[in-house]
Design a protein around this motif. Structure first.
Motif, PDB file in Angstrom:
ATOM      1  N   GLN A  52       0.855  -1.179   0.000  1.00  0.00           N
ATOM      2  CA  GLN A  52       0.000   0.000   0.000  1.00  0.00           C
ATOM      3  C   GLN A  52       0.890   1.227   0.000  1.00  0.00           C
ATOM      4  OE1 GLN A  52      -2.868   0.202   3.169  1.00  0.00           O
ATOM      5  NE2 GLN A  52      -3.636   2.214   2.558  1.00  0.00           N
ATOM      6  N   ARG A  53       0.633   2.134  -0.933  1.00  0.00           N
ATOM      7  CA  ARG A  53       1.408   3.370  -1.020  1.00  0.00           C
ATOM      8  C   ARG A  53       0.442   4.552  -1.042  1.00  0.00           C
ATOM      9  NH1 ARG A  53       4.071   0.083  -4.989  1.00  0.00           N
ATOM     10  NH2 ARG A  53       6.185  -0.493  -4.330  1.00  0.00           N
ATOM     11  N   THR A  54       0.518   5.385  -0.038  1.00  0.00           N
ATOM     12  CA  THR A  54      -0.242   6.635  -0.059  1.00  0.00           C
ATOM     13  C   THR A  54       0.544   7.725  -0.771  1.00  0.00           C
ATOM     14  OG1 THR A  54       0.658   7.214   2.113  1.00  0.00           O
ATOM     15  CG2 THR A  54      -1.470   6.074   2.057  1.00  0.00           C
ATOM     16  N   ARG A  55       1.872   7.523  -0.864  1.00  0.00           N
ATOM     17  CA  ARG A  55       2.739   8.426  -1.615  1.00  0.00           C
ATOM     18  C   ARG A  55       3.516   7.581  -2.619  1.00  0.00           C
ATOM     19  NH1 ARG A  55       5.380  13.399  -1.264  1.00  0.00           N
ATOM     20  NH2 ARG A  55       7.490  13.396  -2.135  1.00  0.00           N
ATOM     21  N   HIS A  56       3.411   7.937  -3.901  1.00  0.00           N
ATOM     22  CA  HIS A  56       4.050   7.160  -4.966  1.00  0.00           C
ATOM     23  C   HIS A  56       4.969   8.097  -5.750  1.00  0.00           C
ATOM     24  CE1 HIS A  56       4.746   3.972  -7.699  1.00  0.00           C
ATOM     25  NE2 HIS A  56       3.895   4.334  -8.637  1.00  0.00           N
ATOM     26  N   GLN A  95      -3.103   0.379  -3.635  1.00  0.00           N
ATOM     27  CA  GLN A  95      -2.775  -0.808  -2.857  1.00  0.00           C
ATOM     28  C   GLN A  95      -3.099  -2.035  -3.703  1.00  0.00           C
ATOM     29  OE1 GLN A  95      -5.232  -1.487   0.659  1.00  0.00           O
ATOM     30  NE2 GLN A  95      -6.672   0.093  -0.030  1.00  0.00           N
ATOM     31  N   TYR A  96      -2.276  -3.050  -3.571  1.00  0.00           N
ATOM     32  CA  TYR A  96      -2.496  -4.278  -4.324  1.00  0.00           C
ATOM     33  C   TYR A  96      -2.047  -5.460  -3.484  1.00  0.00           C
ATOM     34  CZ  TYR A  96       2.437  -3.292  -5.511  1.00  0.00           C
ATOM     35  OH  TYR A  96       3.778  -2.982  -5.462  1.00  0.00           O
ATOM     36  N   LYS A  97      -2.564  -6.635  -3.853  1.00  0.00           N
ATOM     37  CA  LYS A  97      -2.171  -7.842  -3.137  1.00  0.00           C
ATOM     38  C   LYS A  97      -2.432  -9.063  -4.001  1.00  0.00           C
ATOM     39  CE  LYS A  97      -6.587  -8.365  -0.680  1.00  0.00           C
ATOM     40  NZ  LYS A  97      -7.217  -8.526   0.661  1.00  0.00           N
ATOM     41  N   ALA A  98      -1.661 -10.108  -3.743  1.00  0.00           N
ATOM     42  CA  ALA A  98      -1.859 -11.380  -4.429  1.00  0.00           C
ATOM     43  C   ALA A  98      -3.088 -12.085  -3.862  1.00  0.00           C
ATOM     44  CB  ALA A  98      -0.624 -12.263  -4.257  1.00  0.00           C
TER      45      ALA A  98
END
Length: 293
Positions: A52-56, A95-98
């Motif tokens: 999860q990234r709130t800042r990219h 945000q991403y997940k497997a």
């Protein structure tokens, strides 16, 4: 830059980060400053992988080749399946997940550069559309594997310059795969079948009605979709194919210009020569003379 996830890396996995001193060189070098990799990797069957990234701070491309996962951004949420590409440009929180039961296998690359926005848009990123379908392509996986060979060069500057330009090639190859996949999945529009039909009739003439019939579409709908996928109206693209073939004949045979015109279905050699000159920028005779100097 945005750091990769801290997912526990298995023996067959790859995670490689470009060192800061090399990033500084790549950001200045005229051959790489437009686009260069800051981290690359391969995560096989990545159970438990999540981020999860709130800042990219940079750009991220992820290519799923098996398994599943999910992605959430401010304006998109959904499942990720094999063949899909996640495009996460700088500044986009995500945000991403497997998937817990069928975790994805991913190739991924973080990248920066002055033209990264152009590259992500060329690949199909639009606001609210961070996922595109490239299909399962052995060519793309081979290109990613080739790109990752830079991690075994002792931080050679020339190797990283090559890798940056390999990355541009990966993007351009991926754009072709995305276009072909869109053509074959949207409304059963088989672009490859249509273009094979064109090549089979390269020695004759085709009408818009004939091509639309192959696609089983109205000529107006067909023409619009074909141009959207290829950048050309269908008859113009067919003409380009004919002139491309004319160049091959002029390159590889001793056929006269009149015979080349006949091989392409033109009874009037002068008309053929005018079409050739308009398309290629020089007459058939001048073209042949230039390649045989």
């Amino acid at each position: 830059m945005s750091a990769p996830s801290k997912w526990p890396l298995p023996e067959s996995g790859i995670r490689f980060m470009t060192p800061s001193f090399m990033i500084e060189k790549l950001a200045r070098h005229p051959l790489t400053k437009d686009c260069y990799p800051t981290a690359i990797g391969y995560y096989p069957s990545a159970a438990g992988h999540r981020m999860q990234r709130t800042r990219h701070d940079d750009n991220l491309l992820m290519y799923c080749v098996s398994g599943q996962g999910s992605l959430t951004t401010d304006d998109w949420q959904g499942k990720i399946r094999p063949g899909q590409v996640l495009l996460l440009p700088q500044g986009l929180p995500h945000q991403y997940k497997a998937d817990s039961r069928d975790p994805w296998t991913l190739y991924w690359v973080h990248f920066q550069g002055a033209s990264t926005g152009i590259f992500t848009q060329y690949l199909g990123y639009r606001e609210g559309t961070p996922v595109v379908d490239a299909g399962l392509s052995p060519t793309l996986t081979a290109n990613f594997n080739s790109l990752m060979s830079v991690r075994r060069t002792g931080y050679s500057a020339r190797a990283f310059i090559n890798a940056a330009n390999q990355l541009r090639h990966v993007f351009s190859e991926m754009a072709l795969e995305i276009s072909a996949t869109q053509a074959n999945t949207q409304h059963n529009f088989n672009l490859e079948q249509i273009q094979d039909f064109m090549r089979e009739h390269i020695d004759g003439q085709l009408t818009l009605e004939q091509l639309a019939a192959v696609a089983v579409m109205s000529k107006y709908h067909f023409s619009s979709k074909y141009k959207r996928l290829t950048g050309y109206p269908p008859i113009k693209h067919f003409l380009n194919m004919k002139m491309e073939y004319a160049c091959q004949l002029l390159d590889s045979s001793d056929l006269s210009v009149n015979a080349v015109a006949g091989a392409l279905g033109y009874d009037d050699p002068l008309y053929f020569s005018r079409l050739f000159s308009k398309t290629i920028g020089t007459s058939p005779r001048s073209y042949r003379a230039s390649i045989r100097r």
